[in-house]
Write a protein that holds these residues in place. Structure first.
Motif, PDB file in Angstrom:
ATOM      1  N   TYR A  21       1.836 -14.290   2.851  1.00  9.57           N
ATOM      2  CA  TYR A  21       1.982 -12.972   2.218  1.00  9.57           C
ATOM      3  C   TYR A  21       0.637 -12.447   1.731  1.00  9.57           C
ATOM      4  N   ASP A  22      -0.181 -13.319   1.165  1.00 10.50           N
ATOM      5  CA  ASP A  22      -1.486 -12.914   0.646  1.00 10.50           C
ATOM      6  C   ASP A  22      -2.391 -12.385   1.765  1.00 10.50           C
ATOM      7  N   LEU A  24      -1.444 -11.222   4.785  1.00 13.24           N
ATOM      8  CA  LEU A  24      -0.891  -9.979   5.334  1.00 13.24           C
ATOM      9  C   LEU A  24      -1.121  -8.803   4.393  1.00 13.24           C
ATOM     10  N   ASP A  25      -0.890  -9.010   3.102  1.00 17.45           N
ATOM     11  CA  ASP A  25      -1.142  -7.950   2.116  1.00 17.45           C
ATOM     12  C   ASP A  25      -2.614  -7.564   2.088  1.00 17.45           C
ATOM     13  N   GLY A  26      -3.497  -8.559   2.109  1.00 21.00           N
ATOM     14  CA  GLY A  26      -4.934  -8.310   2.060  1.00 21.00           C
ATOM     15  C   GLY A  26      -5.445  -7.535   3.263  1.00 21.00           C
ATOM     16  N   GLU A  27      -4.808  -7.732   4.410  1.00 18.64           N
ATOM     17  CA  GLU A  27      -5.203  -7.031   5.638  1.00 18.64           C
ATOM     18  C   GLU A  27      -4.449  -5.721   5.819  1.00 18.64           C
ATOM     19  N   GLY A  28      -3.519  -5.426   4.911  1.00 19.48           N
ATOM     20  CA  GLY A  28      -2.743  -4.187   5.000  1.00 19.48           C
ATOM     21  C   GLY A  28      -1.754  -4.185   6.152  1.00 19.48           C
ATOM     22  N   PRO A  30       1.832  -4.357   7.726  1.00 15.31           N
ATOM     23  CA  PRO A  30       3.235  -4.204   7.314  1.00 15.31           C
ATOM     24  C   PRO A  30       4.069  -5.375   7.832  1.00 15.31           C
ATOM     25  N   TYR A  31       4.995  -5.850   7.006  1.00 14.20           N
ATOM     26  CA  TYR A  31       5.840  -6.966   7.416  1.00 14.20           C
ATOM     27  C   TYR A  31       7.191  -6.886   6.739  1.00 14.20           C
ATOM     28  N   GLN A  32       8.137  -7.621   7.318  1.00 14.79           N
ATOM     29  CA  GLN A  32       9.481  -7.728   6.768  1.00 14.79           C
ATOM     30  C   GLN A  32       9.807  -9.205   6.595  1.00 14.79           C
ATOM     31  N   LYS A  33      10.465  -9.512   5.485  1.00 14.51           N
ATOM     32  CA  LYS A  33      10.922 -10.881   5.259  1.00 14.51           C
ATOM     33  C   LYS A  33      12.345 -10.969   5.793  1.00 14.51           C
ATOM     34  N   ALA A  40       5.821  -9.391  11.435  1.00 14.62           N
ATOM     35  CA  ALA A  40       4.697  -8.506  11.138  1.00 14.62           C
ATOM     36  C   ALA A  40       4.184  -7.835  12.407  1.00 14.62           C
TER      37      ALA A  40
END
Length: 80
Positions: A21-22, A24-28, A30-33, A40
């Protein structure tokens, strides 16, 4: 055809998921759990593709598995 790679890493599943998550968030990205999987849509080497990322607890650590669900249009077999 889906392409996958997996590796056992020496960390508990919870920390592996937090790391996913860190990044993916840091790279911007988008993803779904979805249950035990993260889906992603990410750009890799300039090619936008859809990936499934999962982490499963194993005896010796956590198995991190990345699967390309949908490749970029026109991506060669070698690129996949």
């Amino acid at each position: 055809m889906n392409y996958s790679i997996s590796k056992i890493i020496p960390y508990v599943r919870r920390y592996v998921l937090l790391g996913i998550y860190d990044v993916l968030d840091g790279e911007g990205v988008p993803y779904q759990k979805k249950e035990d999987t993260v889906v992603a849509k990410a750009e890799v080497y300039g090619n936008l593709s859809t990936f499934s990322i999962s982490a499963e607890e194993q005896e010796m650590g956590t198995e991190l598995k990345v699967t390309m669900l949908q490749s970029c249009v026109g991506l060669s077999e070698q690129g996949k």
